[in-house]
Design a protein around this motif. Structure first.
Motif, PDB file in Angstrom:
ATOM      1  N   GLU A  68     -69.748   0.146  71.500  1.00  0.00           N
ATOM      2  CA  GLU A  68     -70.712   1.222  71.300  1.00  0.00           C
ATOM      3  C   GLU A  68     -70.382   2.658  71.846  1.00  0.00           C
ATOM      4  O   GLU A  68     -70.313   2.458  73.066  1.00  0.00           O
ATOM      5  N   ALA A  69     -71.031   3.874  71.232  1.00  0.00           N
ATOM      6  CA  ALA A  69     -70.649   4.971  72.071  1.00  0.00           C
ATOM      7  C   ALA A  69     -71.876   5.024  73.338  1.00  0.00           C
ATOM      8  O   ALA A  69     -72.936   4.516  73.170  1.00  0.00           O
ATOM      9  N   SER A  70     -71.208   5.524  74.282  1.00  0.00           N
ATOM     10  CA  SER A  70     -72.095   5.512  75.572  1.00  0.00           C
ATOM     11  C   SER A  70     -71.657   6.700  76.338  1.00  0.00           C
ATOM     12  O   SER A  70     -70.354   7.126  76.140  1.00  0.00           O
ATOM     13  N   SER A  71     -72.474   7.297  77.098  1.00  0.00           N
ATOM     14  CA  SER A  71     -72.100   8.438  78.170  1.00  0.00           C
ATOM     15  C   SER A  71     -71.270   7.594  79.424  1.00  0.00           C
ATOM     16  O   SER A  71     -70.630   8.414  79.886  1.00  0.00           O
ATOM     17  N   GLU A  72     -71.425   6.571  79.597  1.00  0.00           N
ATOM     18  CA  GLU A  72     -70.881   5.932  80.594  1.00  0.00           C
ATOM     19  C   GLU A  72     -69.676   4.940  80.130  1.00  0.00           C
ATOM     20  O   GLU A  72     -69.818   4.062  79.173  1.00  0.00           O
ATOM     21  N   ILE A  73     -68.497   5.126  80.601  1.00  0.00           N
ATOM     22  CA  ILE A  73     -67.605   4.475  80.076  1.00  0.00           C
ATOM     23  C   ILE A  73     -66.998   3.439  81.194  1.00  0.00           C
ATOM     24  O   ILE A  73     -66.731   3.679  82.471  1.00  0.00           O
ATOM     25  N   ASP A  74     -67.068   2.195  80.724  1.00  0.00           N
ATOM     26  CA  ASP A  74     -66.453   1.200  81.748  1.00  0.00           C
ATOM     27  C   ASP A  74     -64.961   1.196  82.088  1.00  0.00           C
ATOM     28  O   ASP A  74     -64.123   1.421  80.966  1.00  0.00           O
ATOM     29  N   SER A  75     -64.653   1.305  83.174  1.00  0.00           N
ATOM     30  CA  SER A  75     -63.139   1.501  83.550  1.00  0.00           C
ATOM     31  C   SER A  75     -62.449   0.375  83.050  1.00  0.00           C
ATOM     32  O   SER A  75     -61.045   0.684  82.710  1.00  0.00           O
ATOM     33  N   ASP A  76     -62.821  -0.887  82.675  1.00  0.00           N
ATOM     34  CA  ASP A  76     -62.021  -1.763  82.053  1.00  0.00           C
ATOM     35  C   ASP A  76     -61.540  -1.561  80.773  1.00  0.00           C
ATOM     36  O   ASP A  76     -60.485  -2.127  80.179  1.00  0.00           O
ATOM     37  N   LEU A  77     -62.173  -0.672  79.962  1.00  0.00           N
ATOM     38  CA  LEU A  77     -61.768  -0.041  78.636  1.00  0.00           C
ATOM     39  C   LEU A  77     -60.555   0.793  78.720  1.00  0.00           C
ATOM     40  O   LEU A  77     -59.822   0.948  77.640  1.00  0.00           O
ATOM     41  N   LEU A  78     -60.257   1.190  79.844  1.00  0.00           N
ATOM     42  CA  LEU A  78     -59.270   2.356  79.848  1.00  0.00           C
ATOM     43  C   LEU A  78     -57.949   1.856  80.498  1.00  0.00           C
ATOM     44  O   LEU A  78     -56.863   2.416  80.585  1.00  0.00           O
ATOM     45  N   VAL A  79     -57.943   0.575  80.678  1.00  0.00           N
ATOM     46  CA  VAL A  79     -56.732  -0.374  81.247  1.00  0.00           C
ATOM     47  C   VAL A  79     -56.693  -1.577  80.454  1.00  0.00           C
ATOM     48  O   VAL A  79     -57.675  -2.158  80.334  1.00  0.00           O
ATOM     49  N   ASP A  80     -55.364  -1.755  79.870  1.00  0.00           N
ATOM     50  CA  ASP A  80     -55.108  -2.891  79.065  1.00  0.00           C
ATOM     51  C   ASP A  80     -54.761  -4.065  80.004  1.00  0.00           C
ATOM     52  O   ASP A  80     -54.650  -3.892  81.069  1.00  0.00           O
ATOM     53  N   LYS A  81     -54.443  -5.173  79.555  1.00  0.00           N
ATOM     54  CA  LYS A  81     -53.999  -6.275  80.121  1.00  0.00           C
ATOM     55  C   LYS A  81     -52.638  -6.233  80.911  1.00  0.00           C
ATOM     56  O   LYS A  81     -52.444  -7.065  81.582  1.00  0.00           O
ATOM     57  N   LEU A  82     -51.925  -5.302  80.502  1.00  0.00           N
ATOM     58  CA  LEU A  82     -50.557  -5.265  81.024  1.00  0.00           C
ATOM     59  C   LEU A  82     -50.709  -4.030  82.027  1.00  0.00           C
ATOM     60  O   LEU A  82     -49.793  -3.626  82.737  1.00  0.00           O
ATOM     61  N   GLY A  83     -51.910  -3.384  82.557  1.00  0.00           N
ATOM     62  CA  GLY A  83     -52.111  -2.280  83.421  1.00  0.00           C
ATOM     63  C   GLY A  83     -51.865  -0.946  82.990  1.00  0.00           C
ATOM     64  O   GLY A  83     -51.813  -0.412  83.602  1.00  0.00           O
ATOM     65  N   ARG A  84     -51.810  -0.758  81.801  1.00  0.00           N
ATOM     66  CA  ARG A  84     -51.479   0.434  80.973  1.00  0.00           C
ATOM     67  C   ARG A  84     -52.792   1.080  80.886  1.00  0.00           C
ATOM     68  O   ARG A  84     -53.818   0.619  80.315  1.00  0.00           O
ATOM     69  N   THR A  85     -52.854   2.264  81.150  1.00  0.00           N
ATOM     70  CA  THR A  85     -53.835   3.232  80.890  1.00  0.00           C
ATOM     71  C   THR A  85     -53.759   3.776  79.476  1.00  0.00           C
ATOM     72  O   THR A  85     -52.693   3.721  78.630  1.00  0.00           O
ATOM     73  N   LEU A  86     -54.950   4.071  78.830  1.00  0.00           N
ATOM     74  CA  LEU A  86     -54.833   5.017  77.580  1.00  0.00           C
ATOM     75  C   LEU A  86     -53.949   5.901  77.437  1.00  0.00           C
ATOM     76  O   LEU A  86     -53.022   6.099  76.382  1.00  0.00           O
ATOM     77  N   ALA A  87     -53.761   6.598  78.650  1.00  0.00           N
ATOM     78  CA  ALA A  87     -52.732   7.883  78.605  1.00  0.00           C
ATOM     79  C   ALA A  87     -51.384   7.487  78.591  1.00  0.00           C
ATOM     80  O   ALA A  87     -50.461   7.796  78.018  1.00  0.00           O
ATOM     81  N   TRP A  88     -51.034   6.214  79.331  1.00  0.00           N
ATOM     82  CA  TRP A  88     -49.933   5.534  79.127  1.00  0.00           C
ATOM     83  C   TRP A  88     -49.343   5.169  77.760  1.00  0.00           C
ATOM     84  O   TRP A  88     -48.390   5.542  77.333  1.00  0.00           O
ATOM     85  N   LEU A  89     -50.312   4.631  77.228  1.00  0.00           N
ATOM     86  CA  LEU A  89     -50.135   4.052  75.488  1.00  0.00           C
ATOM     87  C   LEU A  89     -49.883   5.290  74.904  1.00  0.00           C
ATOM     88  O   LEU A  89     -48.875   5.194  74.157  1.00  0.00           O
ATOM     89  N   MET A  90     -50.676   6.440  74.961  1.00  0.00           N
ATOM     90  CA  MET A  90     -50.238   7.263  74.118  1.00  0.00           C
ATOM     91  C   MET A  90     -48.994   8.149  74.582  1.00  0.00           C
ATOM     92  O   MET A  90     -48.135   8.481  73.737  1.00  0.00           O
ATOM     93  N   ARG A  91     -48.543   7.979  75.841  1.00  0.00           N
ATOM     94  CA  ARG A  91     -47.067   8.400  76.157  1.00  0.00           C
ATOM     95  C   ARG A  91     -46.047   7.516  75.567  1.00  0.00           C
ATOM     96  O   ARG A  91     -45.176   8.118  74.959  1.00  0.00           O
TER      97      ARG A  91
END
Length: 181
Positions: free
Chosen positions: A22-45
């Motif tokens: 759900e949309a939230s103003s607080e973002i859980d850090s676990d959502l920003l890194v996958d099981k392989l250790g990639r951040t969303l920025a790395w995935l976009m790269r």
């Protein structure tokens, strides 16, 4: 471990498909890194690199590179001087000159001295350049469609909305950083 494998992508997709996010103003850090250790920025790269690699193969029949393509696409919006063009493409101005030399020699762009400032050159697309963009865009549009296969129209709208928000946030951070100088 390979990041860009279909199995890894499926595992990650399943993780988010099972979660009710759900949309939230607080973002859980676990959502920003996958099981392989990639951040969303790395995935976009990684995704950008995949598009670039496939795009390079797509452009090969036309005899241009992705770097050439970036300049042509920016010029599609209208003539620019060389400095502004290099800024919009995100390349050093020293890199711009050899790219423009090639594109001019290939009759895809035209450089004309700025009548108001003879030190500057304005760069514009030729008819050949516009024609090439039209031909290539249909191939790139097909590539993007294929890359979103399996995603619903709503999913694609959410991707757009989210990435535009990320871009706006990063532009604001960058503006704040530049204000310090």
């Amino acid at each position: 471990m390979e990041f860009n494998t279909p199995e890894n992508a499926n595992n990650i997709r399943q993780k988010f498909a099972q979660d009710n996010v759900e949309a939230s103003s607080e973002i859980d850090s676990d959502l920003l890194v996958d099981k392989l250790g990639r951040t969303l920025a790395w995935l976009m790269r990684d995704i950008s690199r995949l598009y670039t690699g496939i795009g390079q193969k797509t452009l090969h029949p036309w005899g241009i590179t992705m770097a050439h393509w970036y300049y042509l696409r920016v010029l599609e919006s209208g003539p620019l001087n060389q400095l502004e063009l290099s800024k919009r493409v995100g390349m050093a101005s020293a890199t711009t000159v050899p790219v423009l030399d090639f594109l001019e020699k290939s009759e895809l762009v035209l450089r004309v001295r700025d009548p108001n400032d003879r030190r500057k050159y304005n760069v514009t697309l030729t008819d050949n350049g516009r024609r090439l963009i039209g031909e290539v865009m249909s191939s790139f549009t097909q590539l993007v469609k294929e890359s979103f296969e399996g995603a619903s129209p709503n999913d694609i709208k959410i991707v757009w909305k989210t990435l535009l928000q990320v871009e706006a946030n990063l532009l604001a951070v960058n503006a704040d950083d530049n204000a310090d100088y």
